[in-house]
Scaffold this active site. Structure first.
Site, mmCIF file in Angstrom:
data_model
loop_
_atom_site.group_PDB
_atom_site.id
_atom_site.type_symbol
_atom_site.label_atom_id
_atom_site.label_comp_id
_atom_site.label_asym_id
_atom_site.label_seq_id
_atom_site.Cartn_x
_atom_site.Cartn_y
_atom_site.Cartn_z
ATOM 1 N N TRP A 103 -2.078 0.795 41.064
ATOM 2 C CA TRP A 103 -3.363 1.314 41.539
ATOM 3 C C TRP A 103 -3.331 1.588 43.038
ATOM 4 O O TRP A 103 -3.899 2.573 43.509
ATOM 5 C CB TRP A 103 -4.511 0.368 41.163
ATOM 6 N N ASP A 173 -9.697 -2.553 46.981
ATOM 7 C CA ASP A 173 -10.004 -2.214 45.591
ATOM 8 C C ASP A 173 -9.971 -3.537 44.826
ATOM 9 O O ASP A 173 -8.911 -4.127 44.636
ATOM 10 C CB ASP A 173 -8.938 -1.241 45.062
ATOM 11 N N LYS A 197 -14.062 -3.685 34.189
ATOM 12 C CA LYS A 197 -13.102 -4.767 33.967
ATOM 13 C C LYS A 197 -13.841 -6.099 33.853
ATOM 14 O O LYS A 197 -13.701 -6.804 32.877
ATOM 15 C CB LYS A 197 -12.073 -4.824 35.107
#
Ligand SMILES: *Cc1c(COP(=O)(O)O)cnc(C)c1O
Length: 361
Positions: A103, A173, A197
């Site tokens: 990511w 993040d 999530k």
């Protein structure tokens, strides 16, 4: 099928049953309203109260100081990969990125379109198995900001403590570990996280942003891509994901009832430890991440062969455990055990792992 099964999916992921039950109960009509949350104006008093519960709930759980804005945006964490550099990477500046997984790489890719970047550290060579030490960071003291990914969902690698970056704004993040443990918000300038999530359904992106950063934003950005638009309009410049914010408000209430993030953290550590202990007790399973960088949200491991991994996931599925297949980019097994994932499900997985090894090994 009415029985719920054990959902180890990385995201969208498992939600707390009491949250789903309340949402189901109030689906046709919010108490006293006669309409569902999806059918009312985002500018109505009813929605205003829901919005306030989500905002206040997050502020309380995370201990968000008053000089931070809490925003509910759209476009996922992926749009934040672009918005962060568009707003905070000036033409003459450079931004530091620390890469601990897939990511972070994606975030860097978008930053490069906006301006100059410096990879302050990358763990790619080792296959993203650990967090870099302080001595490995080549930080630029003049950087516009430093970007990290606190939990790399695909590799299962997690920062246990934020890196020291001095006065440079730290951007994170936190999509897959937000609300899994307390975080010192004041160490960060901006925190972003997709909700799907550990917070709610997909379609809401949480952004927590320190007020003084707004002064750095250049004029001329597209309205929707300028953080000031969303601060000035309290996340209601355009129609927000009302359903997602509603579920988020219920998740906050659930977390508070459970004792908040300290209690959640203890539970998460205990759950993860059970699986890591099972991995460490044998050579049959091999953990992907180094012991000191292991994620408490996404546990990643390998079996002796891909064939066995396939067998493992298909037998697990047959026993009511789904979503255990690792991300296609790294393979292996990934057990995502977010806040809502029950300890009982972890125990079932660990028993299955022992059984599977005995049968095969
Ligand atoms: C899932 C995930 C993303 C992507 O989120 P979207 O909401 O799908 O854009 C980004 N970063 C991390 C750490 C993630 O786990």
């Amino acid at each position: 099928m009415t029985e719920r099964i054990y959902n180890f999916s990385a995201g969208p992921a498992i939600l707390p049953v009491p949250v789903l039950e309340e949402a189901q109960r109030d689906m046709l009509s919010l108490p006293g309203v006669g309409m569902s949350v999806m059918e009312i104006s985002h500018r109505s008093t009813t929605f205003d109260e829901i919005f306030h519960r989500a905002d206040a709930g997050l502020r309380e759980l995370l201990g968000v100081p008053d000089n931070y804005h809490v925003l509910f945006l759209q476009g996922g964490a992926s749009l934040q990969f672009s918005m962060v550099p568009m707003n905070f990477l000036p033409a003459e500046g450079s931004a530091d990125y620390i890469l601990t997984g897939s990511w972070g790489k994606k975030a860097l890719k978008e930053a490069k379109r906006a301006g100059a970047t410096n990879v302050a550290a990358t763990m790619a060579d080792g296959g993203f198995t650990r967090i870099p030490g302080t001595d490995e960071l080549k930080l630029d003291p003049k950087a516009a900001y430093v970007h990290i990914t606190t939990n790399e969902t695909i590799e299962g690698v997690e920062w246990k403590k934020e890196p020291g970056v001095g006065e440079v704004p730290l951007v994170v993040d936190a999509s897959s570990d937000i609300l899994s443990h307390p975080i010192p918000i004041d160490k960060y300038a901006l925190i972003y996280a997709g909700a799907q999530k550990n917070m709610g359904p997909s379609g809401v992106t949480l952004v927590i942003l320190r007020d003084d950063l707004l002064q750095r934003i250049p004029d001329g950005l597209h309205t929707m891509l300028d953080y000031r638009t969303h601060v000035d309009n309290k996340s209601l410049y355009n129609t927000p994901n009302t359903w997602g914010i509603y579920i988020l408000s219920l998740v906050c209430k659930w977390l508070k009832d459970k004792g908040g993030l300290e209690a959640m953290h203890r539970e998460n550590e205990a759950k993860a430890q059970l699986i890591y202990d099972a991995i460490d007790s044998t050579d049959f399973y091999r953990g992907h991440a180094d012991a000191d960088s292991r994620s408490i949200m996404n546990v990643t491991f390998r079996l002796p062969s891909e064939e066995l991994e396939k067998k493992f996931t298909s037998e697990a599925t047959a026993q009511g455990m789904v979503g255990l297949k690792g991300h296609r980019s790294v393979g292996g097994i990934r057990a995502s055990i977010y806040n809502a994932f029950p300890l009982a499900g972890v125990e079932v997985l660990v028993a299955f792992m022992k059984e599977f090894e005995k049968k095969i090994g």
